[in-house]
Write an enzyme that holds these catalytic residues in place. Structure first.
Site, short mmCIF file in Angstrom:
data_model
loop_
_atom_site.label_atom_id
_atom_site.label_comp_id
_atom_site.label_asym_id
_atom_site.label_seq_id
_atom_site.Cartn_x
_atom_site.Cartn_y
_atom_site.Cartn_z
CB CYS A 153 -0.95 0.00 1.19
SG CYS A 153 -0.19 -0.52 2.72
CG HIS A 261 -0.31 4.14 4.23
ND1 HIS A 261 -1.01 4.09 5.42
CD2 HIS A 261 -0.08 2.84 3.88
CE1 HIS A 261 -1.20 2.83 5.77
NE2 HIS A 261 -0.65 2.05 4.86
N1 LIG Z 1 -4.93 -2.76 5.15
C1 LIG Z 1 -4.24 -2.27 4.14
O1 LIG Z 1 -4.04 -1.04 4.02
C2 LIG Z 1 -3.69 -3.17 3.10
C3 LIG Z 1 -3.15 -2.62 1.96
C4 LIG Z 1 -2.60 -3.45 0.98
C5 LIG Z 1 -2.62 -4.80 1.15
N2 LIG Z 1 -3.15 -5.33 2.29
C6 LIG Z 1 -3.16 -6.79 2.42
O2 LIG Z 1 -4.51 -7.21 2.28
C7 LIG Z 1 -4.75 -8.37 3.07
C8 LIG Z 1 -5.94 -8.11 3.99
O3 LIG Z 1 -5.64 -7.02 4.84
P1 LIG Z 1 -6.72 -6.31 5.76
O4 LIG Z 1 -6.05 -5.08 6.20
O5 LIG Z 1 -8.05 -6.23 5.09
O6 LIG Z 1 -6.81 -7.34 7.00
P2 LIG Z 1 -8.01 -7.57 8.03
O7 LIG Z 1 -8.81 -6.36 8.23
O8 LIG Z 1 -7.38 -8.20 9.21
O9 LIG Z 1 -8.93 -8.66 7.30
C9 LIG Z 1 -8.48 -9.98 7.07
C10 LIG Z 1 -9.55 -10.74 6.33
O10 LIG Z 1 -9.05 -12.04 6.06
C11 LIG Z 1 -10.02 -12.99 6.51
N3 LIG Z 1 -9.39 -14.27 6.84
C12 LIG Z 1 -8.56 -14.56 7.86
N4 LIG Z 1 -8.24 -15.88 7.84
C13 LIG Z 1 -8.89 -16.41 6.77
C14 LIG Z 1 -8.99 -17.71 6.23
N5 LIG Z 1 -8.32 -18.75 6.76
N6 LIG Z 1 -9.75 -17.90 5.13
C15 LIG Z 1 -10.44 -16.87 4.56
N7 LIG Z 1 -10.39 -15.61 5.04
C16 LIG Z 1 -9.63 -15.39 6.14
C17 LIG Z 1 -10.63 -12.34 7.72
O11 LIG Z 1 -11.83 -12.98 8.07
P3 LIG Z 1 -12.46 -12.90 9.56
O12 LIG Z 1 -13.15 -11.57 9.65
O13 LIG Z 1 -13.39 -14.05 9.59
O14 LIG Z 1 -11.32 -13.03 10.51
C18 LIG Z 1 -10.83 -10.93 7.15
O15 LIG Z 1 -11.95 -10.91 6.30
C19 LIG Z 1 -3.42 -8.62 3.80
O16 LIG Z 1 -2.68 -9.56 3.07
C20 LIG Z 1 -2.71 -7.30 3.77
O17 LIG Z 1 -1.30 -7.44 3.79
C21 LIG Z 1 -3.69 -4.56 3.25
#
Ligand SMILES: NC(=O)c1ccc[n+]([C@@H]2O[C@H](COP(=O)([O-])OP(=O)(O)OC[C@H]3O[C@@H](n4cnc5c(N)ncnc54)[C@H](OP(=O)(O)O)[C@@H]3O)[C@@H](O)[C@H]2O)c1
Length: 358
Positions: A153, A261
């Site tokens: 990001c 960011h």
């Molecule tokens: N946040 C950012 O700014 C950002 C930017 C770029 C990339 N990313 C990447 O995007 C991804 C998600 O980030 P996020 O910030 O959205 O995280 P998050 O808010 O913690 O959400 C994680 C998601 O993954 C799901 N999950 C966890 N374990 C799983 C499984 N075994 N099978 C299927 N789904 C599962 C969670 O479900 P539950 O709700 O059921 O736990 C939730 O829906 C990460 O790889 C992160 O590095 C994030």
């Protein structure tokens, strides 16, 4: 079902599936893996806002969310769990669920004919998974095999701003300091800031120190004296800009903002870079909005960038010498830093398919 080795060879010819986009005029079967997360929620909004041709939408999350019904711009939808014996039949799958989930499932879906766009770091260094920012390296999609990776990001706004300047002046070196919001850590970062703001005695949970009223100069795992976030930014910037030896110095800092960011960027070019011309080039480049009226204290900031899809650039000024430029960049990490970029990749694939058919 065919069993797929997770230690996938770095050899594209062994991919049985060439991820193709189905015929145009079709409404697609779309899945979001990680639909209950911070990026998953943004994806749901952005698919709707951009009128992505969704025919059927399926939501997946962890076992703890399985069976929940959630409100979405597409109505109230059931959350499912991915299961080996019922691999879903999808045209597009947006993965926003972390590297382990991507490692376990992305290739399984790609092998079944799904076009997978993954937002986790897992495939970003794999040569068979192009790492794409549509404004910067759309041609890297050529010959893709159905699995496409979405960069970090902070890398996305950095390369969106640097690429048009590089094309004109030749980038030689860049030093970056980031100011990364808590939503960059997903739901748990947002929760930690809320809890710590409400309770001055709350123990740190998500981060090593309290994040409320603080900044933390550490993001991710440890790589010697560097952090995982810093290592990713260097490698991804080089890969996307196709500058494998580019000199990049990064310090990544977590700050107590909610979304957006910031990046303080100091770049050196091979040629003289006039500030006015650089501003003009940035302003006319896709995906960028220049906001730069110093006398009126107008510059990019996370609150103003939040909820928007552009990369905002300001504080554009001369740095050490005639070849050096400093600027401040801000983008919404959940949108252009993640979900918007992923949807733009899908739109680009559809546009390329349309061009092939005419
Ligand atoms: N946040 C950012 O700014 C950002 C930017 C770029 C990339 N990313 C990447 O995007 C991804 C998600 O980030 P996020 O910030 O959205 O995280 P998050 O808010 O913690 O959400 C994680 C998601 O993954 C799901 N999950 C966890 N374990 C799983 C499984 N075994 N099978 C299927 N789904 C599962 C969670 O479900 P539950 O709700 O059921 O736990 C939730 O829906 C990460 O790889 C992160 O590095 C994030």
């Amino acid at each position: 079902l065919t069993e797929i080795s997770l230690d996938y060879p770095d050899d594209q010819s062994s991919f049985p599936f060439m991820g193709d986009v189905p015929v145009l005029g079709y409404r697609y079967r779309v899945g979001i893996v990680g639909a209950t997360g911070a990026v998953g929620g943004a994806l749901l909004r952005i698919l709707r806002e951009r009128s992505f041709p969704v025919g059927e939408l399926r939501l997946f999350a962890s076992a703890s969310s399985r069976g929940r019904w959630i409100e979405t711009p597409y109505g109230t939808l059931l959350v499912e769990q991915l299961a080996k014996r019922r691999i879903p039949e999808l045209d597009f799958a947006f993965f926003a669920a972390g590297p382990e989930v991507a490692r376990n499932w992305a290739l399984k879906l790609a092998h079944r004919g799904t076009l997978v766009i993954d937002k986790s770091p897992y495939y970003r260094d794999k040569s068979y998974a192009p790492l794409i920012v549509p404004e910067v390296n759309p041609c890297a999609l050529d010959g893709h095999r159905g699995l496409i990776s979405n960069p970090n990001c902070t890398t996305i706004p950095l390369v969106v701003a640097l690429q048009p300047l590089h094309e004109r002046f030749g980038l030689k070196h860049v030093t970056v300091v980031t100011f990364q919001s808590v939503s960059g850590s997903g739901k748990k970062g947002i929760t930690a800031l809320g809890r710590e703001l409400a309770d001055a005695d709350a123990e740190p949970s998500t981060y090593p120190q309290r994040i409320a009223y603080n900044v933390i100069p550490w993001i991710g795992s440890q790589h010697g004296r560097y952090t995982g976030e810093e290592v990713k930014m260097v490698a991804e910037t080089r890969r996307i800009m196709n500058l494998p030896r580019l000199s990049v110095r990064v310090t990544c800092v977590r700050v107590p903002t909610l979304v957006g960011h910031g990046l303080a960027v100091h770049a050196e070019f091979r040629k003289h870079i006039p500030v006015d011309l650089a501003t003009e080039i940035l302003n006319s480049s896709p995906g960028i909005k220049v906001i730069d009226v110093p006398a009126e204290r107008i510059y990019p900031n996370p609150l103003d960038a939040s909820g928007k899809d552009d990369v905002f650039v300001g504080r554009i000024r001369r740095d050490r010498g005639p070849n050096c430029l400093a600027m401040f960049i801000v983008a919404d990490n959940l949108r252009k830093g993640a979900a918007t970029n992923a949807v733009q990749i899908a739109e680009l694939l559809l546009a390329r398919r349309a061009a092939e058919q005419t």
